[in-house]
Design a protein around this motif. Structure first.
Motif, PDB file in Angstrom:
ATOM      1  N   ASN A 106      33.423  11.319  12.041  1.00  0.00           N
ATOM      2  CA  ASN A 106      34.584  10.418  12.024  1.00  0.00           C
ATOM      3  C   ASN A 106      34.430   9.315  13.068  1.00  0.00           C
ATOM      4  N   LEU A 107      33.295   8.658  13.019  1.00  0.00           N
ATOM      5  CA  LEU A 107      33.009   7.642  14.030  1.00  0.00           C
ATOM      6  C   LEU A 107      33.932   6.447  13.897  1.00  0.00           C
ATOM      7  N   LYS A 108      34.246   5.875  15.037  1.00  0.00           N
ATOM      8  CA  LYS A 108      35.133   4.715  15.119  1.00  0.00           C
ATOM      9  C   LYS A 108      34.363   3.542  15.710  1.00  0.00           C
ATOM     10  N   PRO A 109      34.798   2.321  15.434  1.00  0.00           N
ATOM     11  CA  PRO A 109      34.097   1.159  16.009  1.00  0.00           C
ATOM     12  C   PRO A 109      33.969   1.245  17.527  1.00  0.00           C
ATOM     13  N   GLU A 110      34.957   1.817  18.183  1.00  0.00           N
ATOM     14  CA  GLU A 110      34.895   1.917  19.645  1.00  0.00           C
ATOM     15  C   GLU A 110      33.887   2.953  20.134  1.00  0.00           C
ATOM     16  N   ASP A 111      33.312   3.719  19.211  1.00  0.00           N
ATOM     17  CA  ASP A 111      32.236   4.634  19.585  1.00  0.00           C
ATOM     18  C   ASP A 111      30.899   3.913  19.680  1.00  0.00           C
ATOM     19  N   GLY A 112      30.843   2.681  19.236  1.00  0.00           N
ATOM     20  CA  GLY A 112      29.606   1.916  19.320  1.00  0.00           C
ATOM     21  C   GLY A 112      29.185   1.717  20.772  1.00  0.00           C
ATOM     22  N   ALA A 113      27.977   2.132  21.078  1.00  0.00           N
ATOM     23  CA  ALA A 113      27.475   2.076  22.457  1.00  0.00           C
ATOM     24  C   ALA A 113      26.012   2.499  22.453  1.00  0.00           C
ATOM     25  N   THR A 114      25.411   2.427  23.623  1.00  0.00           N
ATOM     26  CA  THR A 114      24.093   3.024  23.813  1.00  0.00           C
ATOM     27  C   THR A 114      24.308   4.422  24.371  1.00  0.00           C
ATOM     28  N   TYR A 115      23.750   5.395  23.710  1.00  0.00           N
ATOM     29  CA  TYR A 115      23.925   6.796  24.095  1.00  0.00           C
ATOM     30  C   TYR A 115      22.673   7.293  24.820  1.00  0.00           C
ATOM     31  N   TYR A 116      22.913   7.978  25.936  1.00  0.00           N
ATOM     32  CA  TYR A 116      21.820   8.451  26.782  1.00  0.00           C
ATOM     33  C   TYR A 116      21.864   9.968  26.908  1.00  0.00           C
ATOM     34  N   CYS A 117      20.711  10.567  26.743  1.00  0.00           N
ATOM     35  CA  CYS A 117      20.553  11.992  26.981  1.00  0.00           C
ATOM     36  C   CYS A 117      20.359  12.223  28.485  1.00  0.00           C
ATOM     37  N   HIS A 118      20.879  13.316  28.991  1.00  0.00           N
ATOM     38  CA  HIS A 118      20.852  13.581  30.429  1.00  0.00           C
ATOM     39  C   HIS A 118      20.520  15.043  30.675  1.00  0.00           C
ATOM     40  N   ALA A 119      19.687  15.288  31.666  1.00  0.00           N
ATOM     41  CA  ALA A 119      19.323  16.646  32.052  1.00  0.00           C
ATOM     42  C   ALA A 119      19.640  16.860  33.527  1.00  0.00           C
ATOM     43  N   GLU A 120      20.438  17.850  33.811  1.00  0.00           N
ATOM     44  CA  GLU A 120      20.779  18.200  35.192  1.00  0.00           C
ATOM     45  C   GLU A 120      20.207  19.574  35.486  1.00  0.00           C
ATOM     46  N   SER A 121      19.337  19.636  36.469  1.00  0.00           N
ATOM     47  CA  SER A 121      18.645  20.871  36.781  1.00  0.00           C
ATOM     48  C   SER A 121      19.549  21.853  37.527  1.00  0.00           C
ATOM     49  N   LEU A 122      19.294  23.115  37.307  1.00  0.00           N
ATOM     50  CA  LEU A 122      19.955  24.154  38.093  1.00  0.00           C
ATOM     51  C   LEU A 122      19.369  24.226  39.500  1.00  0.00           C
ATOM     52  N   TRP A 123      18.182  23.626  39.687  1.00  0.00           N
ATOM     53  CA  TRP A 123      17.584  23.556  41.012  1.00  0.00           C
ATOM     54  C   TRP A 123      18.203  22.386  41.759  1.00  0.00           C
ATOM     55  N   PRO A 124      18.813  22.601  42.884  1.00  0.00           N
ATOM     56  CA  PRO A 124      19.551  21.533  43.577  1.00  0.00           C
ATOM     57  C   PRO A 124      18.680  20.379  44.061  1.00  0.00           C
ATOM     58  N   ASP A 125      17.394  20.611  44.294  1.00  0.00           N
ATOM     59  CA  ASP A 125      16.539  19.544  44.814  1.00  0.00           C
ATOM     60  C   ASP A 125      15.873  18.726  43.718  1.00  0.00           C
ATOM     61  N   GLU A 126      16.051  19.110  42.498  1.00  0.00           N
ATOM     62  CA  GLU A 126      15.416  18.376  41.405  1.00  0.00           C
ATOM     63  C   GLU A 126      16.345  17.268  40.929  1.00  0.00           C
ATOM     64  N   PRO A 127      15.873  16.048  40.890  1.00  0.00           N
ATOM     65  CA  PRO A 127      16.742  14.942  40.445  1.00  0.00           C
ATOM     66  C   PRO A 127      17.051  15.019  38.958  1.00  0.00           C
ATOM     67  N   ASP A 128      18.130  14.379  38.578  1.00  0.00           N
ATOM     68  CA  ASP A 128      18.498  14.317  37.172  1.00  0.00           C
ATOM     69  C   ASP A 128      17.479  13.489  36.402  1.00  0.00           C
ATOM     70  N   SER A 129      17.405  13.742  35.105  1.00  0.00           N
ATOM     71  CA  SER A 129      16.539  12.977  34.220  1.00  0.00           C
ATOM     72  C   SER A 129      17.373  12.317  33.130  1.00  0.00           C
ATOM     73  N   TRP A 130      16.934  11.129  32.732  1.00  0.00           N
ATOM     74  CA  TRP A 130      17.619  10.378  31.684  1.00  0.00           C
ATOM     75  C   TRP A 130      16.630  10.020  30.589  1.00  0.00           C
ATOM     76  N   GLY A 131      17.103  10.044  29.356  1.00  0.00           N
ATOM     77  CA  GLY A 131      16.295   9.573  28.260  1.00  0.00           C
ATOM     78  C   GLY A 131      16.539   8.092  28.027  1.00  0.00           C
ATOM     79  N   GLN A 132      15.714   7.525  27.182  1.00  0.00           N
ATOM     80  CA  GLN A 132      15.959   6.132  26.815  1.00  0.00           C
ATOM     81  C   GLN A 132      17.178   6.087  25.907  1.00  0.00           C
ATOM     82  N   GLY A 133      17.866   5.001  25.886  1.00  0.00           N
ATOM     83  CA  GLY A 133      19.108   4.908  25.147  1.00  0.00           C
ATOM     84  C   GLY A 133      18.916   4.848  23.647  1.00  0.00           C
ATOM     85  N   ALA A 134      19.895   5.365  22.946  1.00  0.00           N
ATOM     86  CA  ALA A 134      19.939   5.280  21.487  1.00  0.00           C
ATOM     87  C   ALA A 134      21.114   4.398  21.112  1.00  0.00           C
ATOM     88  N   GLN A 135      20.840   3.326  20.455  1.00  0.00           N
ATOM     89  CA  GLN A 135      21.901   2.394  20.082  1.00  0.00           C
ATOM     90  C   GLN A 135      22.645   2.913  18.869  1.00  0.00           C
TER      91      GLN A 135
END
Length: 120
Positions: free
Chosen positions: A86-115
């Motif tokens: 049920n997508l709406k026009p306001e859902d239009g955006a670049t969507y990014y995948c994100h990974a947050e590690s359970l290890w506190p010293d590991e930085p987050d990771s981001w994927g390339q955006g999906a338009q």
């Protein structure tokens, strides 16, 4: 950090559906809480949804509740999905995948955006 490779995105009509996927490599997939964020032109990046490392609990921003579903394959696929209905026009955006590690010293990771473009 891990590598995140997205698939999906494109143009869909309002009321339609789209599925985004993000494949993870370079780390133990079950070590990460996986999420999706989005950013529309001229706006800040915002949280969409996330799912815990074991797939036990999912979290959604208010606009996504009841329309979007996040899931993950903690097997050889090592993939997280975002099903958007049920997508709406306001859902239009670049969507990014994100990974947050359970290890506190590991930085987050981001994927390339999906338009994602939703036509009215």
């Amino acid at each position: 950090q891990v590598q995140l490779v997205k698939s999906g995105g494109g143009l869909v009509q309002a009321g339609g559906s789209m599925r985004l996927s993000c494949a993870v490599s370079g780390g133990a997939f079950s070590r990460y809480t996986m999420g999706w964020f989005r950013q529309a032109p001229g706006k800040e990046r915002e949280f969409v949804a996330a799912i815990e490392w074991n797939g036990g609990t999912a979290y959604y921003e208010d606009f996504a509740k009841g329309r979007f579903a996040i899931s993950r394959d903690n097997n050889a696929a090592n993939t997280v999905h975002l099903q958007m209905n049920n997508l709406k026009p306001e859902d239009g955006a670049t969507y990014y995948c994100h990974a947050e590690s359970l290890w506190p010293d590991e930085p987050d990771s981001w994927g390339q955006g999906a338009q994602v473009t939703v036509s009215s």
